[in-house]
Design an enzyme around this catalytic site. Structure first.
Site, short mmCIF file in Angstrom:
data_model
loop_
_atom_site.label_atom_id
_atom_site.label_comp_id
_atom_site.label_asym_id
_atom_site.label_seq_id
_atom_site.Cartn_x
_atom_site.Cartn_y
_atom_site.Cartn_z
N SER A 53 0.80 -1.22 0.00
CA SER A 53 0.00 0.00 0.00
C SER A 53 0.84 1.28 0.00
O SER A 53 0.50 2.24 -0.72
CB SER A 53 -0.97 0.00 1.19
N LYS A 62 -10.00 -5.04 10.75
CA LYS A 62 -11.10 -4.40 10.00
C LYS A 62 -12.40 -4.33 10.81
O LYS A 62 -13.16 -3.37 10.69
CB LYS A 62 -11.33 -5.13 8.68
N ALA A 110 -15.35 -16.58 5.09
CA ALA A 110 -16.38 -15.69 5.62
C ALA A 110 -15.75 -14.69 6.59
O ALA A 110 -16.39 -14.22 7.52
CB ALA A 110 -17.46 -16.51 6.32
N ASP A 155 -13.14 -2.69 -0.44
CA ASP A 155 -12.71 -4.00 -0.96
C ASP A 155 -13.65 -4.52 -2.05
O ASP A 155 -13.21 -5.02 -3.09
CB ASP A 155 -12.63 -5.04 0.17
N ASN A 206 -12.02 -0.82 5.78
CA ASN A 206 -10.63 -0.83 5.31
C ASN A 206 -10.11 0.57 5.02
O ASN A 206 -8.95 0.74 4.66
CB ASN A 206 -10.47 -1.72 4.07
P1 NAP Z 1 -9.74 -12.96 8.05
O1 NAP Z 1 -10.80 -11.97 8.40
O2 NAP Z 1 -8.72 -13.32 9.06
O3 NAP Z 1 -10.50 -14.29 7.54
C1 NAP Z 1 -9.75 -15.41 7.18
C2 NAP Z 1 -10.63 -16.42 6.47
O4 NAP Z 1 -9.81 -17.52 6.04
C3 NAP Z 1 -11.72 -17.02 7.36
O5 NAP Z 1 -12.83 -17.34 6.56
C4 NAP Z 1 -11.03 -18.28 7.88
O6 NAP Z 1 -11.92 -19.28 8.30
C5 NAP Z 1 -10.32 -18.73 6.63
N1 NAP Z 1 -9.18 -19.62 6.90
C6 NAP Z 1 -8.01 -19.29 7.51
N2 NAP Z 1 -7.21 -20.37 7.56
C7 NAP Z 1 -7.88 -21.40 6.96
C8 NAP Z 1 -7.56 -22.77 6.68
N3 NAP Z 1 -6.39 -23.30 7.06
N4 NAP Z 1 -8.48 -23.52 6.05
C9 NAP Z 1 -9.68 -23.00 5.67
N5 NAP Z 1 -10.04 -21.70 5.91
C10 NAP Z 1 -9.13 -20.91 6.54
O7 NAP Z 1 -8.91 -12.47 6.77
P2 NAP Z 1 -9.44 -11.56 5.57
O8 NAP Z 1 -9.23 -10.14 5.89
O9 NAP Z 1 -10.81 -12.03 5.23
O10 NAP Z 1 -8.43 -11.94 4.39
C11 NAP Z 1 -8.57 -13.13 3.65
C12 NAP Z 1 -7.58 -13.11 2.48
O11 NAP Z 1 -7.96 -12.09 1.55
C13 NAP Z 1 -6.16 -12.82 2.93
O12 NAP Z 1 -5.26 -13.66 2.22
C14 NAP Z 1 -5.95 -11.38 2.49
O13 NAP Z 1 -4.61 -11.12 2.17
C15 NAP Z 1 -6.82 -11.29 1.24
N6 NAP Z 1 -7.27 -9.92 0.96
C16 NAP Z 1 -6.90 -9.34 -0.22
C17 NAP Z 1 -7.30 -8.06 -0.51
C18 NAP Z 1 -6.90 -7.43 -1.81
O14 NAP Z 1 -7.06 -6.22 -1.96
N7 NAP Z 1 -6.42 -8.20 -2.76
C19 NAP Z 1 -8.10 -7.34 0.39
C20 NAP Z 1 -8.48 -7.95 1.58
C21 NAP Z 1 -8.04 -9.25 1.86
P3 NAP Z 1 -12.47 -19.29 9.83
O15 NAP Z 1 -13.64 -18.34 9.86
O16 NAP Z 1 -12.85 -20.70 10.05
O17 NAP Z 1 -11.34 -18.84 10.71
#
Ligand code: NAP
Length: 282
Positions: free
Chosen positions: A18, A67, A129, A103, A88
């Site tokens: 960023s 977030k 989720a 996002d 965000n």
């Molecule tokens: P988060 O709020 O921590 O949520 C993580 C998610 O991944 C939850 O649904 C979690 O399930 C699941 N998870 C984690 N480990 C797992 C595993 N071993 N097996 C199955 N499910 C698993 O994170 P987030 O903010 O949503 O981010 C998710 C991803 O999106 C990250 O990689 C992040 O870098 C990416 N992202 C990218 C952008 C972009 O601009 N490109 C923006 C935002 C996020 P549980 O609910 O069971 O814990």
């Protein structure tokens, strides 16, 4: 003229792209600003944000894992932030923080404008989720996708997200381990952070992607490698990582702060063409 202070706050955050994205947008727009990366452990988030504001910070991007907390400390939330329950983008006002969530708009812009995908009526599977899934789901529905199936390691969070979306005829939470019985999808989105922690997703059936369907990982760099390898073996017509979404959501934040819409293609190409993209996603 004093330099305007902005930051991305997360944990970890040192590899965030960023600061480079916003520096490039600022050069383009001729705006003098300072944009830094601030690491804050969950228990320190409120204090770190207060210190940032006291030192003149007027805008911040918020990334994992803050977030949801960021949404709680705002005194005003945009509709997108309310629907996501996650923020965000923070904008400082005279009375406190205003929260937005870019996002979802960032993802939809990347898929429709950069990758020319027509999202309308696509039967869609959202894996995850967490904060990112909550941000993108409303925007995907608004963009006209067909039915949305949500699966998550913790089933209750998929149920909760479906409840918040409040479209029971169109949004269907399902068990992750039942994924093989859901048929195929025109759009499969990995919104988990599994690969960031070095974990594998549960194995995904090879017939999950419909003919001419798309597979999208919100992560990029190394974290996107396992899912995109699966997507290619599943013969997805489009295999897309989250780099474009990252640039587009940043552009939306930049516009909120500076009232200028930056040109994103050059910044996207700059990042795409560098080995340095093999870092942690925002
Ligand atoms: P988060 O709020 O921590 O949520 C993580 C998610 O991944 C939850 O649904 C979690 O399930 C699941 N998870 C984690 N480990 C797992 C595993 N071993 N097996 C199955 N499910 C698993 O994170 P987030 O903010 O949503 O981010 C998710 C991803 O999106 C990250 O990689 C992040 O870098 C990416 N992202 C990218 C952008 C972009 O601009 N490109 C923006 C935002 C996020 P549980 O609910 O069971 O814990």
């Amino acid at each position: 003229m004093s330099v305007q202070r902005y930051a991305v706050i997360g944990h970890p955050v040192s590899h965030s792209l960023s600061p480079r994205i916003h520096a490039a947008f600022a050069r383009q727009a001729g705006i003098a600003l300072e944009y830094s990366a601030i690491d804050a452990a969950p228990e320190d988030f409120d204090a770190v944000l207060a210190e940032f504001a006291a030192e003149g910070g007027i805008g911040a991007n918020i990334t994992l894992p803050h977030k949801t907390r960021a949404a709680q400390i705002c005194n005003y939330l945009s509709e997108a932030a309310q629907r996501a329950g996650a923020v965000n983008t923070l904008i400082r006002t005279a009375t406190g923080w205003q929260g937005d969530n870019t996002d979802g708009m960032g993802l939809v812009r990347d898929l429709t404008d950069r990758h020319s995908l027509d999202l309308r009526s696509r039967r869609t599977l959202l894996i995850g989720a967490g904060g990112a899934a909550r941000g993108v789901a409303p925007a995907l529905l608004d963009a006209g996708i067909g039915d949305l199936y949500i699966v998550n390691r913790t089933a209750e969070r998929a149920d909760a997200l479906a409840d918040v979306l409040a479209q029971p005829g169109r949004v269907h939470p399902r068990y992750l381990n039942d994924i093989g019985n859901l048929g195929n999808f025109d759009l499969v989105i990995n919104a988990t952070s599994a690969a960031r922690g070095g974990d594998a997703l549960p194995s995904l059936p090879i017939n999950l992607v419909a003919p001419r369907g798309a597979a999208v990982d919100l992560s990029y760099g190394e974290a996107a490698v396992p899912f995109l390898a699966w997507a290619r073996s599943a013969r997805a017509h489009d295999c897309i990582d989250g780099l474009g979404m990252l640039v587009e959501q940043a552009a939306e934040s930049f516009q909120r702060w500076h009232k200028v819409r930056p040109e994103t293609d050059a910044v996207y190409e700059m990042l795409r063409n560098r080995d340095a993209i093999l870092v942690t996603a925002d």
